[in-house]
Design an enzyme around this catalytic site. Structure first.
Site, PDB file in Angstrom:
ATOM      1  N   ASN A   7       0.867  -1.171   0.000  1.00  0.00           N
ATOM      2  CA  ASN A   7       0.000   0.000   0.000  1.00  0.00           C
ATOM      3  C   ASN A   7       0.906   1.224   0.000  1.00  0.00           C
ATOM      4  O   ASN A   7       1.449   1.604   1.041  1.00  0.00           O
ATOM      5  CB  ASN A   7      -0.900  -0.034   1.246  1.00  0.00           C
ATOM      6  CG  ASN A   7      -1.881   1.122   1.279  1.00  0.00           C
ATOM      7  OD1 ASN A   7      -1.793   2.046   0.463  1.00  0.00           O
ATOM      8  ND2 ASN A   7      -2.803   1.075   2.224  1.00  0.00           N
ATOM      9  N   ARG A  88      -2.338  -2.137  -3.599  1.00  0.00           N
ATOM     10  CA  ARG A  88      -3.605  -1.449  -3.366  1.00  0.00           C
ATOM     11  C   ARG A  88      -3.605  -0.219  -4.266  1.00  0.00           C
ATOM     12  O   ARG A  88      -2.697   0.622  -4.194  1.00  0.00           O
ATOM     13  CB  ARG A  88      -3.688  -0.996  -1.903  1.00  0.00           C
ATOM     14  CG  ARG A  88      -4.959  -0.237  -1.646  1.00  0.00           C
ATOM     15  CD  ARG A  88      -4.746   0.883  -0.685  1.00  0.00           C
ATOM     16  NE  ARG A  88      -5.984   1.608  -0.494  1.00  0.00           N
ATOM     17  CZ  ARG A  88      -6.072   2.755   0.142  1.00  0.00           C
ATOM     18  NH1 ARG A  88      -4.996   3.300   0.668  1.00  0.00           N
ATOM     19  NH2 ARG A  88      -7.220   3.358   0.265  1.00  0.00           N
ATOM     20  N   HIS A 177     -13.043   2.302  -0.220  1.00  0.00           N
ATOM     21  CA  HIS A 177     -12.974   1.211   0.774  1.00  0.00           C
ATOM     22  C   HIS A 177     -13.528  -0.095   0.198  1.00  0.00           C
ATOM     23  O   HIS A 177     -13.973  -0.971   0.938  1.00  0.00           O
ATOM     24  CB  HIS A 177     -13.812   1.517   2.048  1.00  0.00           C
ATOM     25  CG  HIS A 177     -13.254   2.591   2.912  1.00  0.00           C
ATOM     26  ND1 HIS A 177     -14.064   3.459   3.620  1.00  0.00           N
ATOM     27  CD2 HIS A 177     -11.989   2.930   3.235  1.00  0.00           C
ATOM     28  CE1 HIS A 177     -13.309   4.298   4.320  1.00  0.00           C
ATOM     29  NE2 HIS A 177     -12.040   3.990   4.103  1.00  0.00           N
ATOM     30  N   ARG A 236     -13.192  14.362   8.116  1.00  0.00           N
ATOM     31  CA  ARG A 236     -14.010  14.754   6.959  1.00  0.00           C
ATOM     32  C   ARG A 236     -15.448  14.978   7.387  1.00  0.00           C
ATOM     33  O   ARG A 236     -15.976  14.254   8.236  1.00  0.00           O
ATOM     34  CB  ARG A 236     -13.980  13.671   5.871  1.00  0.00           C
ATOM     35  CG  ARG A 236     -12.623  13.473   5.249  1.00  0.00           C
ATOM     36  CD  ARG A 236     -12.740  12.542   4.037  1.00  0.00           C
ATOM     37  NE  ARG A 236     -11.438  12.038   3.660  1.00  0.00           N
ATOM     38  CZ  ARG A 236     -11.127  10.734   3.619  1.00  0.00           C
ATOM     39  NH1 ARG A 236     -12.033   9.818   3.875  1.00  0.00           N
ATOM     40  NH2 ARG A 236      -9.913  10.366   3.273  1.00  0.00           N
ATOM     41  N   GLU A 379      -7.810  -5.861   4.455  1.00  0.00           N
ATOM     42  CA  GLU A 379      -7.654  -5.489   3.048  1.00  0.00           C
ATOM     43  C   GLU A 379      -6.394  -6.117   2.454  1.00  0.00           C
ATOM     44  O   GLU A 379      -6.374  -6.519   1.291  1.00  0.00           O
ATOM     45  CB  GLU A 379      -7.587  -3.965   2.925  1.00  0.00           C
ATOM     46  CG  GLU A 379      -8.937  -3.324   3.199  1.00  0.00           C
ATOM     47  CD  GLU A 379      -8.846  -1.896   3.704  1.00  0.00           C
ATOM     48  OE1 GLU A 379      -8.416  -1.695   4.857  1.00  0.00           O
ATOM     49  OE2 GLU A 379      -9.205  -0.982   2.947  1.00  0.00           O
TER      50      GLU A 379
END
Ligand code: ADP
Length: 392
Positions: A7, A88, A177, A236, A379
């Protein structure tokens, strides 16, 4: 067979090395502050953990140190043991509905789509290029965050704005996601023991999104054109009235980039509490009766409940709700508050079971109308599995 999941961020590179025979993690780690002062790396393997400060001018140097260390620390006996690399990747627009073998075309697309993920796509390319140089013979697979959501139908992914914005500029909901939501969908399918099911996956960490999933496919998700929309997050805002943006620009004398920065980095839990983006801090402050932290907490829960209610109707009922990621896996009170607000849908949780953390746990009671689970997301494993599948 050993596969490494990568990643790559703009100044970081996370990795996890798997033995795919039993999907065990052989080593994992993080290279931080690439291209900055104070760069360093951490590698964990077995019971060992090393952390070293080292100059990391770019991703290539980070990858070369990583590969050197894997051999010199005897984690693997030679680089030939690494038979696949899974990356990723953040944004594949509507072109990539599945994971792919990385070719020059994929790299060009990542570059072409960089307007859609200006921080992430160029970083993903740096990671790919660094491994291409270091291990040119090893096949690489790209796993897109956006891919899982490409099964949404048109009335779901379009915004009610001029149609030409979609045709000319690709303005639509993409969702993010996706790898985590897909992992949760697979786990739910296994736990339920059937292919037909209605699931709401709640990935609530620092970034947060919910997905409505039917028979393993995404029907709707809360993040949109960018990861800024949907539920409230650590920093956010989630959904807001867009007219707030020009209004605040005028009042504060800010340009659009500055206001967007506030919405991405200084809103959410941090914005409302004026204190922290971390749910643990917010809960600690609530215990001290800090009013702003309470408002932040209640708003956070409310946004999630609103989306679950809306997805319940969209799916025509729900078989399972899953909590995952930092807050979802760990926050006992937040899970409780969300589930209490869903009591009218017949959701009931067992407060003792809800105290569990860090492993797959059913937290709903036997008479709950909807199963509620905590499932730690993975993930990296999903990326390694896709890599294995595609390299055969
Ligand atoms: P990211 O979106 O960066 O991958 P994570 O999924 O790791 O984030 O989630 C990180 C967040 O999880 C932290 O900012 C914190 O708010 C939350 N978190 C972690 N542990 C706990 C806990 N025990 N209680 C409440 N919140 C927690």
């Amino acid at each position: 067979m050993k596969i490494i999941s990568i990643n790559a961020g703009s100044s970081s590179l996370k990795f996890r090395l798997f033995e795919m025979k039993d999907e065990s993690v052989i080593a994992s780690g993080l290279f931080e502050r690439i291209g900055m002062d104070g760069s360093n790396f951490t590698i964990e393997y077995g019971k060992e953990k090393i952390n070293q400060e080292v100059d990391l001018p770019d991703h290539k140097v980070a990858v070369s140190i990583l590969l050197d260390k894997l051999v010199s620390l005897n984690i693997i006996s030679s680089l030939n043991e690494i038979q696949g690399i899974g990356h990723r990747l953040v944004h594949g627009k509507d072109k990539y509905r599945d994971s792919v073998l990385i070719t020059e075309e994929v790299i060009k697309d990542l570059e072409d789509f960089k307007e859609f993920a200006p921080l992430h796509n160029p970083a993903n390319v740096l990671g790919i290029r660094a491994f291409q140089e270091a291990l040119p013979e090893v096949p690489m697979v790209g796993v897109f965050d956006t891919a899982f959501h490409q099964t949404m139908n048109k009335e779901t992914f379009l915004y009610p704005v001029p149609y030409s914005w979609y045709e000319k500029y690709g303005v639509r909901k993409y969702g993010f996601h996706g790898t985590s939501h897909r992992y949760i969908a697979n786990m739910a399918k296994e736990l339920l023991g059937k292919d037909e099911f209605r699931l709401i996956s709640c990935h609530i960490g620092n970034g947060a999104s919910l997905s409505a999933i039917k028979d393993g496919l995404c029907v709707d998700t809360t993040m949109g054109f960018t990861p800024l929309s949907g539920v409230m997050m650590g920093t956010r805002s989630g959904d807001i009235d867009p007219s707030i943006i020009p209004y605040v620009m005028e009042k504060e004398g800010m340009n659009v980039g500055e206001v967007m920065d506030e919405l991405n980095k200084k809103s959410g839990l941090f914005g409302l509490s004026e204190f922290s983006s971390d749910m643990r801090d917010i809960i600690a402050r609530c215990d001290e009766q800090d009013e702003k932290s309470w408002v932040a907490r209640k708003k956070y829960v409310r946004r999630i409940v609103d989306y679950i209610a809306s997805y319940y109707v969209l799916l025509g009922g729900v078989d399972m709700i899953v909590f995952t990621a930092g807050v979802g896996e760990n926050s006992v009170p937040i899970r409780r508050e969300i589930c209490e607000a869903l009591a009218c849908l017949g959701v009931k949780i067992d407060l003792d079971l809800n105290n569990q953390r860090g492993k797959v746990t059913k937290i709903s009671t036997e008479d709950s109308k909807i199963l509620v689970y905590v499932i730690p997301t993975d993930e990296e494993l999903m990326i390694a599995r896709d890599t294995l599948k595609l390299i055969g």
